[in-house]
Design a protein around this motif. Sequence first.
Motif, PDB file in Angstrom:
ATOM      1  N   ARG A  59     -11.833  -8.331  23.092  1.00  0.00           N
ATOM      2  CA  ARG A  59     -11.828  -7.269  22.082  1.00  0.00           C
ATOM      3  C   ARG A  59     -10.434  -7.312  21.448  1.00  0.00           C
ATOM      4  O   ARG A  59      -9.466  -6.859  22.044  1.00  0.00           O
ATOM      5  N   ILE A  60     -10.354  -7.853  20.247  1.00  0.00           N
ATOM      6  CA  ILE A  60      -9.063  -8.207  19.644  1.00  0.00           C
ATOM      7  C   ILE A  60      -8.726  -7.252  18.498  1.00  0.00           C
ATOM      8  O   ILE A  60      -9.545  -7.034  17.600  1.00  0.00           O
ATOM      9  N   ALA A  61      -7.529  -6.707  18.539  1.00  0.00           N
ATOM     10  CA  ALA A  61      -7.021  -5.878  17.441  1.00  0.00           C
ATOM     11  C   ALA A  61      -5.989  -6.677  16.660  1.00  0.00           C
ATOM     12  O   ALA A  61      -5.056  -7.235  17.249  1.00  0.00           O
ATOM     13  N   LEU A  62      -6.172  -6.739  15.341  1.00  0.00           N
ATOM     14  CA  LEU A  62      -5.171  -7.311  14.442  1.00  0.00           C
ATOM     15  C   LEU A  62      -4.327  -6.170  13.908  1.00  0.00           C
ATOM     16  O   LEU A  62      -4.851  -5.241  13.276  1.00  0.00           O
ATOM     17  N   VAL A  63      -3.015  -6.209  14.150  1.00  0.00           N
ATOM     18  CA  VAL A  63      -2.140  -5.139  13.682  1.00  0.00           C
ATOM     19  C   VAL A  63      -0.965  -5.744  12.927  1.00  0.00           C
ATOM     20  O   VAL A  63      -0.663  -6.932  13.048  1.00  0.00           O
ATOM     21  N   GLY A  64      -0.303  -4.900  12.168  1.00  0.00           N
ATOM     22  CA  GLY A  64       0.833  -5.327  11.349  1.00  0.00           C
ATOM     23  C   GLY A  64       0.899  -4.448  10.121  1.00  0.00           C
ATOM     24  O   GLY A  64      -0.020  -3.671   9.840  1.00  0.00           O
ATOM     25  N   GLY A  65       1.977  -4.557   9.376  1.00  0.00           N
ATOM     26  CA  GLY A  65       2.155  -3.731   8.186  1.00  0.00           C
ATOM     27  C   GLY A  65       1.179  -4.081   7.087  1.00  0.00           C
ATOM     28  O   GLY A  65       0.478  -5.099   7.137  1.00  0.00           O
ATOM     29  N   ASN A  66       1.107  -3.188   6.082  1.00  0.00           N
ATOM     30  CA  ASN A  66       0.310  -3.494   4.895  1.00  0.00           C
ATOM     31  C   ASN A  66       0.795  -4.812   4.307  1.00  0.00           C
ATOM     32  O   ASN A  66       1.992  -5.024   4.136  1.00  0.00           O
ATOM     33  N   GLY A  67      -0.150  -5.724   4.019  1.00  0.00           N
ATOM     34  CA  GLY A  67       0.213  -7.009   3.445  1.00  0.00           C
ATOM     35  C   GLY A  67       0.546  -8.078   4.467  1.00  0.00           C
ATOM     36  O   GLY A  67       0.989  -9.167   4.099  1.00  0.00           O
ATOM     37  N   ALA A  68       0.303  -7.803   5.766  1.00  0.00           N
ATOM     38  CA  ALA A  68       0.637  -8.780   6.809  1.00  0.00           C
ATOM     39  C   ALA A  68      -0.368  -9.926   6.873  1.00  0.00           C
ATOM     40  O   ALA A  68      -0.098 -10.941   7.509  1.00  0.00           O
ATOM     41  N   GLY A  69      -1.545  -9.770   6.244  1.00  0.00           N
ATOM     42  CA  GLY A  69      -2.546 -10.835   6.226  1.00  0.00           C
ATOM     43  C   GLY A  69      -3.769 -10.566   7.077  1.00  0.00           C
ATOM     44  O   GLY A  69      -4.589 -11.467   7.295  1.00  0.00           O
ATOM     45  N   LYS A  70      -3.943  -9.336   7.550  1.00  0.00           N
ATOM     46  CA  LYS A  70      -5.041  -9.011   8.458  1.00  0.00           C
ATOM     47  C   LYS A  70      -6.413  -9.217   7.800  1.00  0.00           C
ATOM     48  O   LYS A  70      -7.286  -9.893   8.356  1.00  0.00           O
ATOM     49  N   SER A  71      -6.595  -8.634   6.614  1.00  0.00           N
ATOM     50  CA  SER A  71      -7.895  -8.741   5.935  1.00  0.00           C
ATOM     51  C   SER A  71      -8.180 -10.187   5.532  1.00  0.00           C
ATOM     52  O   SER A  71      -9.330 -10.654   5.615  1.00  0.00           O
ATOM     53  N   THR A  72      -7.146 -10.913   5.107  1.00  0.00           N
ATOM     54  CA  THR A  72      -7.334 -12.314   4.731  1.00  0.00           C
ATOM     55  C   THR A  72      -7.793 -13.134   5.927  1.00  0.00           C
ATOM     56  O   THR A  72      -8.708 -13.962   5.813  1.00  0.00           O
ATOM     57  N   LEU A  73      -7.202 -12.889   7.098  1.00  0.00           N
ATOM     58  CA  LEU A  73      -7.606 -13.616   8.297  1.00  0.00           C
ATOM     59  C   LEU A  73      -9.065 -13.313   8.649  1.00  0.00           C
ATOM     60  O   LEU A  73      -9.824 -14.224   9.018  1.00  0.00           O
ATOM     61  N   LEU A  74      -9.478 -12.066   8.524  1.00  0.00           N
ATOM     62  CA  LEU A  74     -10.873 -11.725   8.808  1.00  0.00           C
ATOM     63  C   LEU A  74     -11.830 -12.477   7.873  1.00  0.00           C
ATOM     64  O   LEU A  74     -12.862 -12.998   8.316  1.00  0.00           O
ATOM     65  N   LYS A  75     -11.497 -12.538   6.604  1.00  0.00           N
ATOM     66  CA  LYS A  75     -12.367 -13.219   5.640  1.00  0.00           C
ATOM     67  C   LYS A  75     -12.414 -14.720   5.887  1.00  0.00           C
ATOM     68  O   LYS A  75     -13.450 -15.362   5.680  1.00  0.00           O
ATOM     69  N   GLY A 102       0.810  -1.213   0.000  1.00  0.00           N
ATOM     70  CA  GLY A 102       0.000   0.000   0.000  1.00  0.00           C
ATOM     71  C   GLY A 102       0.842   1.261   0.000  1.00  0.00           C
ATOM     72  O   GLY A 102       0.569   2.219  -0.729  1.00  0.00           O
ATOM     73  N   GLY A 103       1.892   1.278   0.835  1.00  0.00           N
ATOM     74  CA  GLY A 103       2.748   2.454   0.892  1.00  0.00           C
ATOM     75  C   GLY A 103       3.491   2.695  -0.403  1.00  0.00           C
ATOM     76  O   GLY A 103       3.633   3.831  -0.863  1.00  0.00           O
ATOM     77  N   GLN A 104       3.982   1.626  -1.029  1.00  0.00           N
ATOM     78  CA  GLN A 104       4.693   1.759  -2.307  1.00  0.00           C
ATOM     79  C   GLN A 104       3.756   2.251  -3.402  1.00  0.00           C
ATOM     80  O   GLN A 104       4.134   3.077  -4.247  1.00  0.00           O
ATOM     81  N   ALA A 105       2.519   1.738  -3.404  1.00  0.00           N
ATOM     82  CA  ALA A 105       1.540   2.178  -4.410  1.00  0.00           C
ATOM     83  C   ALA A 105       1.206   3.655  -4.225  1.00  0.00           C
ATOM     84  O   ALA A 105       1.062   4.403  -5.200  1.00  0.00           O
ATOM     85  N   HIS A 106       1.118   4.085  -2.956  1.00  0.00           N
ATOM     86  CA  HIS A 106       0.814   5.488  -2.688  1.00  0.00           C
ATOM     87  C   HIS A 106       1.955   6.379  -3.181  1.00  0.00           C
ATOM     88  O   HIS A 106       1.719   7.431  -3.802  1.00  0.00           O
ATOM     89  N   LEU A 107       3.193   5.967  -2.932  1.00  0.00           N
ATOM     90  CA  LEU A 107       4.340   6.744  -3.409  1.00  0.00           C
ATOM     91  C   LEU A 107       4.399   6.762  -4.928  1.00  0.00           C
ATOM     92  O   LEU A 107       4.815   7.762  -5.533  1.00  0.00           O
ATOM     93  N   THR A 108       3.976   5.673  -5.568  1.00  0.00           N
ATOM     94  CA  THR A 108       3.955   5.629  -7.037  1.00  0.00           C
ATOM     95  C   THR A 108       2.946   6.632  -7.586  1.00  0.00           C
ATOM     96  O   THR A 108       3.226   7.348  -8.562  1.00  0.00           O
ATOM     97  N   ALA A 109       1.760   6.679  -6.978  1.00  0.00           N
ATOM     98  CA  ALA A 109       0.756   7.655  -7.411  1.00  0.00           C
ATOM     99  C   ALA A 109       1.275   9.079  -7.220  1.00  0.00           C
ATOM    100  O   ALA A 109       1.073   9.950  -8.077  1.00  0.00           O
ATOM    101  N   LEU A 110       1.966   9.323  -6.105  1.00  0.00           N
ATOM    102  CA  LEU A 110       2.542  10.640  -5.846  1.00  0.00           C
ATOM    103  C   LEU A 110       3.635  10.963  -6.868  1.00  0.00           C
ATOM    104  O   LEU A 110       3.716  12.096  -7.369  1.00  0.00           O
ATOM    105  N   ALA A 111       4.456   9.963  -7.215  1.00  0.00           N
ATOM    106  CA  ALA A 111       5.508  10.191  -8.218  1.00  0.00           C
ATOM    107  C   ALA A 111       4.909  10.522  -9.576  1.00  0.00           C
ATOM    108  O   ALA A 111       5.448  11.346 -10.324  1.00  0.00           O
ATOM    109  N   GLY A 112       3.782   9.867  -9.930  1.00  0.00           N
ATOM    110  CA  GLY A 112       3.124  10.165 -11.202  1.00  0.00           C
ATOM    111  C   GLY A 112       2.676  11.607 -11.289  1.00  0.00           C
ATOM    112  O   GLY A 112       2.765  12.251 -12.349  1.00  0.00           O
ATOM    113  N   ALA A 113       2.196  12.150 -10.154  1.00  0.00           N
ATOM    114  CA  ALA A 113       1.812  13.560 -10.129  1.00  0.00           C
ATOM    115  C   ALA A 113       3.039  14.459 -10.164  1.00  0.00           C
ATOM    116  O   ALA A 113       3.077  15.484 -10.859  1.00  0.00           O
ATOM    117  N   LEU A 114       4.094  14.053  -9.448  1.00  0.00           N
ATOM    118  CA  LEU A 114       5.305  14.867  -9.351  1.00  0.00           C
ATOM    119  C   LEU A 114       6.060  14.935 -10.678  1.00  0.00           C
ATOM    120  O   LEU A 114       6.729  15.931 -10.970  1.00  0.00           O
TER     121      LEU A 114
END
Length: 568
Positions: A330-346, A146-158
Amino acid sequence: MSDPVVVIENLSFRYPGADADVLRNVNLTIERGDFVAVVGGNGAAKTTLCKTINGLIPHYWAGEFAGSVTVDGVDTYTSSVADLSKKVGYVYQDFQNQLVRPTVRDDVAFGPINFGRASHARDTDAALEALGIAGLANRYIWQLSGGQAHLTALAGALALRPDVIIVDEPVAELDPARAEEIYERLAELNRAHGVTVITIEHHAEFVARYARSVVLMAEGSPVWHLPIEEALARTDELEQHGIPAPQAVQAVRALGVDAAPRTPAAAAALLRDRVSFDRRDRAHAASEPAPEPGRVVAEVSRVTHGYKSVGGGITRVLDTLDTTLRSGERIALVGGNGAGKSTLLKLLAGIIVAREGDVTIDGRSTRSVSAREMATTAAYLAQHPQLMFLKGTVRDDVALFPRSRRQPDAETIIERVLERVGLVSLAQRDGRTLSGGQQRRATLAIGLAMRPKLLLLDEPTSSLDTRSRDDVTTMLADLADTIECTVVATHDMQLVAEWASRVLVLEDGRVLADLPPRALFADASLLARVRLRPPQIAALGRELGMDPVPLSVAEFVSATSRLEQEVA
């Protein structure tokens, strides 16, 4: 000497079919080289304002437009979006939709090549270098975090070498470390290259650290535009508009220090001579008894899961993961983008089935029960609330599950749920037309109407203003009498601190750590390893040597008061 780059005079705008103006007699000047944060509650028209600067309003979103907007002397009304893109770069909140070419280099070069610039290769390389992603130039877009994609979009504008860069919600869907990286890159563009930066932001801590000036929006018009120090000093006024001061500011002011520190380190410097924190205060930690374990609601046993790549192989997301979820947690799933949080929820919702291992919900394996049937036990609320609205009104969306199951008390359930989330007055509105905070409440209502034992939420506070975020946190806390176990995947560390009883830290598809929030925020090495950033108040506590670290401003002030008395 004044050198305005954006000048807005007497601007008003109304969307087609709307009953009132969204922007109302706006007058605003932005100086060249400024770093401006546009703040305000959901629905304050921050994004609409910024879209007038790059010409999307009125050229793409038509409507009733009055007044004038000029960028570097160019009138946006008489210019075109294409011409304005050379002066104003724009990175949208849903930045993934801006990535239109297969590789990073192709995407960044898209604009300069389209404009026929002979310097397109040089401009592309310069943009990649400026944002520190030259090493990703040949990476495919789908391979990016996610962070790399965001920087890519910013670079396209820059790459079009604009005078102004506008970034809408820079950190909304990023983990804390990548969010910080985006802001560091923006600050470097501002300092080293003189680019005027405008961000739309809800996170006060980023505003405090990086902005030079702040525009407060309310009801479609600027309330004021002030230098950062003056803006932070107006804590009461910001609070009235749903923007509490950063925790570091709240803390020093609660202790009687009239200052507005921009970082926890600066706050600590103000407080070190005021109170001694040398003594380790373990009394508070000892007063927190471990809760009795509840019954098992869900069990994940040696689960491995991944998705097919373009080359036909499997990209592994979860790797032999084990965990048990119990009632009352009350459980929080944390970790970097791509750590598997959304996949675990599904997987927990039964929406997808693990390639290896087993997921058992309330004693039933998701392999043997359809996702439709599992929905009576586990409710999954998507990261983007718009995906949850299938009908023409909120009431019909909330009613969809109980009515389709022909539950005899369906209408009673619907009314009770709408009242509980405070949406009775908006029940006849289309959910897609609601504000961000209202949409989150509506999706919670949809989930509650399913009466699940396990509630699963993906980034429930993303893109919300602070007031809406606090509403969601309060509602989650109030659901303890209705939901047995709630699991939230989040990058919001303040939500983790104030709501969670247990944190699962994911890394490389496994549970790296399973611990309480206080233990997480006290573990500097663990935080650094998974690129998490503690809430400001926990960081301030660590700066001052507090043990245990505080999880809220109230905790910090309470501990400080005790220590002040002991020192005296």
